[in-house]
Write a protein that holds these residues in place. Sequence first.
Motif, short mmCIF file in Angstrom:
data_model
loop_
_atom_site.label_atom_id
_atom_site.label_comp_id
_atom_site.label_asym_id
_atom_site.label_seq_id
_atom_site.Cartn_x
_atom_site.Cartn_y
_atom_site.Cartn_z
N UNK A 263 0.83 -1.21 0.00
CA UNK A 263 0.00 0.00 0.00
C UNK A 263 0.86 1.26 0.00
N UNK A 264 2.03 1.17 0.63
CA UNK A 264 2.94 2.32 0.66
C UNK A 264 3.82 2.39 -0.60
N UNK A 265 3.56 1.50 -1.56
CA UNK A 265 4.29 1.46 -2.82
C UNK A 265 5.78 1.17 -2.60
N UNK A 266 6.06 0.39 -1.56
CA UNK A 266 7.44 0.02 -1.25
C UNK A 266 7.83 -1.29 -1.94
N UNK A 267 6.90 -2.22 -2.03
CA UNK A 267 7.21 -3.53 -2.60
C UNK A 267 6.10 -3.97 -3.54
N UNK A 268 6.42 -4.99 -4.33
CA UNK A 268 5.43 -5.66 -5.16
C UNK A 268 5.86 -7.12 -5.30
N UNK A 269 4.94 -7.97 -5.68
CA UNK A 269 5.24 -9.40 -5.76
C UNK A 269 6.17 -9.69 -6.94
N UNK A 270 7.28 -10.36 -6.64
CA UNK A 270 8.23 -10.81 -7.66
C UNK A 270 8.44 -12.31 -7.45
N UNK A 271 8.17 -13.10 -8.46
CA UNK A 271 8.29 -14.54 -8.31
C UNK A 271 7.05 -15.14 -7.69
N UNK A 272 7.12 -16.40 -7.30
CA UNK A 272 5.98 -17.10 -6.72
C UNK A 272 5.71 -16.59 -5.31
N UNK A 273 4.43 -16.44 -4.93
CA UNK A 273 4.11 -15.98 -3.57
C UNK A 273 4.50 -17.03 -2.54
N UNK A 274 5.04 -16.57 -1.42
CA UNK A 274 5.46 -17.49 -0.35
C UNK A 274 4.88 -17.01 0.98
N UNK A 275 4.08 -17.86 1.67
CA UNK A 275 3.47 -17.48 2.95
C UNK A 275 4.50 -17.16 4.03
#
Length: 611
Positions: free
Chosen positions: A303-315
Amino acid sequence: MENKKWVNQTPIHFLILIMASIILTEILIMLFIRNLSLLPIWGELTVDSILLSIIMLPAMYLFAYRPMTRIIEENKKTEEALRNSEERFRSMAQSAIDAIVTSNNKGIIAGWNNGAEKAFGYSGAEILGKPLSIIIPQEYIELHFKGINRVNSGGERHVIGQTVELYGLHKNGNTFPVELSLSEWETSEGKFFTGIIRDISRRKRAELEGQIFYDISKGITNTEDLNELMGLIHNSLAKVLYADNIFVALRNENTGLFSFPYFVDKLDPKPLASSMAKSCTAYVFRTVKPLLLTHEIFNHLKEQNEVELVGSPSPSWIGIPLKTSSRVIGVLVLQHYENVDTYTEKDLTFLSSIGNQIAIAIEHKKDVESIQLKNILLQTINEEKDKFFSIIAHDLRGPLGSFVGVTQMFAEEIDTMTTVEIKELTTSMRKDASNLYRLLENLLEWSRLKRGAVEFNPLVFNLKNTIEKGIEAVSASARKKKIEINISVPEDLSAFFDKHMFETVLRNLVSNAVKFTSVEGKICLSAYENQNNLIEIKISDTGIGMDRLLLSKLFLLNEKTNRKGTEGEPSSGLGLLLCKEFVGKNGGKIWAESEVGKGSTFFFSVPVVSA
């Protein structure tokens, strides 16, 4: 002293005197009444009974009731003390940190304290009356509970009071290391065993963490290869926490790109060097802070535009910055694709504590590898220098000497020479000049390549046309030896290659084939597309061939492979080295097959382009 002793005994003496007085008085009264005969017989009996009761009651009170009352009171006090002791023991057992578990000789749980509930996750109501195998593996029960004082297969005797290490079974299905001390006791209800069970997970973890620090330190000293060192670190970490998916991302200060010298992952392939943009890895690098990523934290950072998903999601995801004393060099990441909350704050603290050590280890190995590469480069430069000197001293000096000798003959004897002799000498001069020209051409190409002065301009060209034009320079030599050259290349086959380099490679390989093929031999050139989307170009001859030793030395700078052709043609071996450099620069490979007396076949590959 006597007075004091007498005072202490006065109550007893006084009691005896009173009893004696009462008895004497009653006897006198009985005698007096009987002598007077004032009462009838039944009256006397009644008076006697009353007097006897008066005599007996004090005696019974003093000698029976009082002692019995005292014994009962003492028994009550003893029972009360016993109850209080049992309550204190039960309270102590319940409040004990360690698990205290009681079972009968059939392995059924009969006692369970709060420590056991915390350790194993079961309440007393859930566990009492259940078999011990719920919390302790059956093999340990057989050995340590039912096999008391029994010798096991290894010759070890297990006795009451001995502390043993095993693992416990938690209600959630997890196992954890415990220490068990067993005692035996017996009641009217049968034999019972009480085990004091201590969770030693922290101790074991501390031991493993210490071992990991030692292994990494030892690896830094003894392991030369960076990839081998990272494998050692990976195996060490796996002893403490889940590490099936682990990678190291190192940032290049010049390019700003992250590379992945070590990458092990069940789902994602090893990525190419990249900026990592807004990945969690790049976030850890930017902030220089360890990150135990949860779903909530990821959404907050997104939400703070700091990160985004790269690669497969990992819990479960955990990353730590790799810091040396002067800078941050990269990030170490571990992740789990199936389970949530695999990692804890304790894991984060542990990884952070060894992060600097890993970073220093990586920097050290990179420095060592850099020194090794520089040493290899220096060695290569020295070998190239020796190669140049060898060519200049032998291969270049010989033809030049012959050329000078012929010109000297012309200068001194031309007036007396016949036309035939002059023609033979000029033919020899032309041959020497041609050989010198090809040698000098290769020397200049090699020199320019090593100085980085060779322009690299790959482009698409028709393969057949380029091959036909490229071999024109050696066709004359082939015709002179009556060698047939056949070309079998599809009309529409196109390649992507630096054209000048392609022609140099082709000219050198065909020239060698002509050089080592006898008169009236045969050379075949063919090209075809293989399964790897590469074009393989094949030059085969019916020449003298090579043995395995000579074949293994081809394309090696520090090996001497020069030999004369079938007509005495000189060879420096430099042409093949130049071919290897040019083919490699264009992303291809070059290799050879040969057998003595059956000719040789050279192959090289180039990228394919559909026309």
